[in-house]
Structures are given as structure tokens and as C-alpha cells.
Scaffold this active site. Structure first.
Site, PDB file in Angstrom:
ATOM      1  N   ASN A 270     125.539  -6.487 -63.876  1.00 29.06           N
ATOM      2  CA  ASN A 270     126.688  -7.153 -64.498  1.00 29.06           C
ATOM      3  C   ASN A 270     127.814  -7.499 -63.525  1.00 29.06           C
ATOM      4  O   ASN A 270     128.526  -8.481 -63.728  1.00 29.06           O
ATOM      5  CB  ASN A 270     127.262  -6.265 -65.605  1.00 29.06           C
ATOM      6  CG  ASN A 270     126.265  -5.999 -66.712  1.00 29.06           C
ATOM      7  OD1 ASN A 270     125.496  -6.885 -67.085  1.00 29.06           O
ATOM      8  ND2 ASN A 270     126.255  -4.786 -67.241  1.00 29.06           N
TER       9      ASN A 270
ATOM     10  N   HIS B 180     116.321 -19.112 -69.937  1.00 32.63           N
ATOM     11  CA  HIS B 180     116.634 -19.617 -68.600  1.00 32.63           C
ATOM     12  C   HIS B 180     116.430 -21.126 -68.497  1.00 32.63           C
ATOM     13  O   HIS B 180     116.480 -21.685 -67.396  1.00 32.63           O
ATOM     14  CB  HIS B 180     115.788 -18.891 -67.556  1.00 32.63           C
ATOM     15  CG  HIS B 180     116.275 -17.518 -67.255  1.00 32.63           C
ATOM     16  ND1 HIS B 180     115.649 -16.661 -66.368  1.00 32.63           N
ATOM     17  CD2 HIS B 180     117.344 -16.823 -67.735  1.00 32.63           C
ATOM     18  CE1 HIS B 180     116.306 -15.509 -66.327  1.00 32.63           C
ATOM     19  NE2 HIS B 180     117.329 -15.591 -67.139  1.00 32.63           N
TER      20      HIS B 180
ATOM     21  N   HIS C 154     122.295  -8.487 -72.239  1.00 32.16           N
ATOM     22  CA  HIS C 154     122.725  -7.351 -71.414  1.00 32.16           C
ATOM     23  C   HIS C 154     123.370  -6.252 -72.251  1.00 32.16           C
ATOM     24  O   HIS C 154     123.387  -5.098 -71.830  1.00 32.16           O
ATOM     25  CB  HIS C 154     123.677  -7.830 -70.323  1.00 32.16           C
ATOM     26  CG  HIS C 154     122.969  -8.462 -69.167  1.00 32.16           C
ATOM     27  ND1 HIS C 154     123.289  -8.193 -67.849  1.00 32.16           N
ATOM     28  CD2 HIS C 154     121.943  -9.339 -69.124  1.00 32.16           C
ATOM     29  CE1 HIS C 154     122.487  -8.882 -67.048  1.00 32.16           C
ATOM     30  NE2 HIS C 154     121.669  -9.595 -67.803  1.00 32.16           N
TER      31      HIS C 154
END
Length: 317
Positions: free
Chosen positions: A93, A192, A65
Site C-alpha cells: 500500500n 487490470h 486491498h
């Protein structure tokens, strides 16, 4: 002709500058100025993960991010302050990005060891690597030498980071905008294999989509009702949510991807073969993941006299 030559010269110089920025990064950047850097950071990461296994995924996610907004410059870590608007409250976020207190703890330890030397941007890169290796994934040599941004981009965070509802086309486009290939994108999505997602991120998938295993969807519905429980968590990889492995790709083949954006990787021919390959070949996934995260960590670093070395990762000096 002279003006065309002038423009061409500027373009060439720009290309040289962009390539030289990442070239200035080095694996031994702090070998003399902070020789105990790695041994200072890793115990803090290991302690944080031992207290909460999910933290490893959260720390890895901070790097992603951060790098997708202005490059890998620790802009994500800046708090709002008066007229300064940071990235933490942007949609991707807010109530989602976490682990900032761990970064604070690491920064304090590093400042005690070698004050004013190591950037928060480099700390994010090292912390991501250590999080992966602590959870059983690969270890690799990280290139360092980044400096910290004095700015942040709220709009960049909202626009550059692909949401969990992304189509495959959108995913490819968002990654390409950062100079990352489709192969990089599929490999990085393998992150993930650890961590969890909030109900609000996958509710539409489990209630509205057809390309999902029915028993998997039913199990997720028990903790993610249609109209409540937005912050209830479900593991991104049901089998081994705290181990860095290739089960993520096996789940996609079995239509058990938790996020719409994840399942998209196996719902279109252009990336399905890569998903199948990683599901069969962990070593190949591992090596491609290392290459991809290294590429990501090289996105527009601030080097030389650019930016600063923050004393506190939450605010500019």
C-alpha cells in the site's frame, strides 16, 4: 465420545455463523435509513474520475486491498495514530494505494445525508461498483450491511495481498486463503484492464523475462530505466487504460501483460484457457467479474453489533 460431539457442535455452529454473516447483507439494507445513498455517492465518484481517469482503478483497488486483510471492514482506511499501526504503510500500500481523499469526500457527503448510518466498509463496496460502471463496465446490485473494524493488520497487509511478482501457484493460494476460487482470481485480475503500475512493479519483467513481446518491453523501458524512475507510470492495458473492457486478456495472449503476476495467467495451462475464453467473450468476462467481486465483497463482513459505524473513515470513533 461426549468431547468429540462437543467439538463437532462447535464446528457446526462456526460454519453457521460464518455463512450467516454474509447472509445478513442485503441489497436494500439502507432503503429506509438512507434512501438517497446511491445518488449521494455516484456523483462524487464521477467527479473524481472526470478529473483523473486513473482514479477509477485506484478506488476499485482499495476494495481489493481492504477485503484481503481481515475481510471487507474498511481497516485499510485507518490512519496510523500514536500507538496504532494501520495498513497504509505496509509494502503493498505504501506509495501505491490512493484515493483516500475521495473516500473522505464521499463519507462527508453521506454523513450530511444520513449521519451515523452508513459504514465506510459499505462505501468502499459501492464506490468500487460505481468506478467500474463509470468507466464503461458493468453495473450490479451490491449487498450492504457491513460495519467498520476498530482494528487493522499491518502484517496481514504485507502477507495476504499477492505482490506483482507472484507466481501462478502463489496467486491461486492467496485467493484460496480468502475463499475465492481460481476462476474468481482470473476474473478479478481483469480489473487490470484499467489503471497503471509504477516502474518498480514491472522493471524486472521488462528487463529479465523472455515471455514478453520485445517491442512492448522496449517501449516500457523508455519510461522505466534500470536504476531510476521507480514511480514512473505505465498503463496496465496499453490500448484502453481508462475503459473497462477485455483487452487485458488479449494482451496476455500477445505476451503484453505488464506485471509478472498478470502474464502468469497465460503462462500455465491451468488458467490459459480461461484467459482465452474471456479474450473472446466480453459478456462472459463481465458476468464472471460481477460474480467474483461480489464473492470478494462478502469476505468476513462485520455485521450486527460487531465493529462500529465510523464517523470518520480514517479513525475509530
Amino acid at each position: 465420545m461426549a468431547s468429540i460431539f462437543h467439538l463437532s457442535s462447535i464446528f457446526i455452529l462456526l460454519l453457521i455463523f460464518l455463512s450467516s454473516s454474509s447472509a445478513q447483507l442485503s441489497t436494500d439494507y439502507y432503503s429506509k435509513t438512507c434512501p438517497n445513498l446511491f445518488s449521494t455517492i455516484k456523483p462524487v465518484v464521477e467527479e473524481a474520475i472526470s478529473k483523473e481517469k486513473r482514479m477509477g482503478a485506484s478506488l476499485l483497488r482499495l476494495l481489493f486491498h481492504d477485503c484481503f486483510v481481515q475481510g471487507c471492514d474498511a481497516s485499510l482506511l485507518l490512519d496510523d495514530n500514536g500507538g496504532f499501526r494501520g495498513e497504509k504503510k505496509a509494502k503493498p500500500n505504501k506509495n501505491s494505494a490512493r484515493g483516500f481523499e475521495v473516500i473522505d469526500k464521499i463519507k462527508s457527503a453521506v454523513e450530511r445525508a444520513c449521519p451515523g448510518v452508513v459504514s465506510c466498509a459499505d462505501i468502499l463496496v459501492i464506490t468500487a461498483r460505481d468506478s467500474v460502471s463509470t468507466l464503461g463496465g458493468p453495473n450490479w446490485r451490491v449487498k450492504l450491511g457491513r460495519r467498520d473494524s476498530r482494528t487493522a493488520s499491518f502484517s496481514g497487509a504485507n502477507n495476504n495481498i499477492p505482490p506483482p511478482t507472484s507466481s501462478l501457484t502463489n496467486l491461486i493460494s492467496k485467493f484460496a486463503a480468502q475463499g475465492l476460487s481460481t476462476r474468481d482470481m482470473v476474473a478479478l485480475s481483469g480489473a487490470h484492464t484499467i489503471g497503471a503500475a509504477r516502474c518498480t512493479s514491472f522493471r524486472k519483467r521488462i528487463y529479465n523475462e523472455n515471455n514478453i513481446d520485445s517491442s512492448f518491453a522496449a517501449a516500457r523501458k523508455s519510461s522505466c530505466p534500470r536504476s531510476s524512475g521507480d514511480n514512473n507510470l505505465s498503463p496496465l492495458d496499453l490500448q484502453t487504460p481508462t475503459s473497462f473492457d477485455n483487452n487485458y486478456y488479449k494482451n496476455l495472449i500477445n505476451l503484453r501483460g505488464l506485471l509478472h503476476s498478470d502474464q502468469q495467467l497465460f503462462s500455465n495451462g491451468s488458467t490459459s484457457s480461461q484467459v482465452q475464453f474471456y479474450a473472446r467473450n466480453y459478456d462472459s468476462f463481465e458476468s464472471d467479474f460481477v460474480a467474483a467481486i461480489t464473492n470478494m465483497a462478502n469476505i468476513k463482513p462485520l455485521v450486527g453489533s460487531q465493529g462500529e459505524i465510523r464517523k470518520n473513515c480514517r479513525k475509530i470513533n
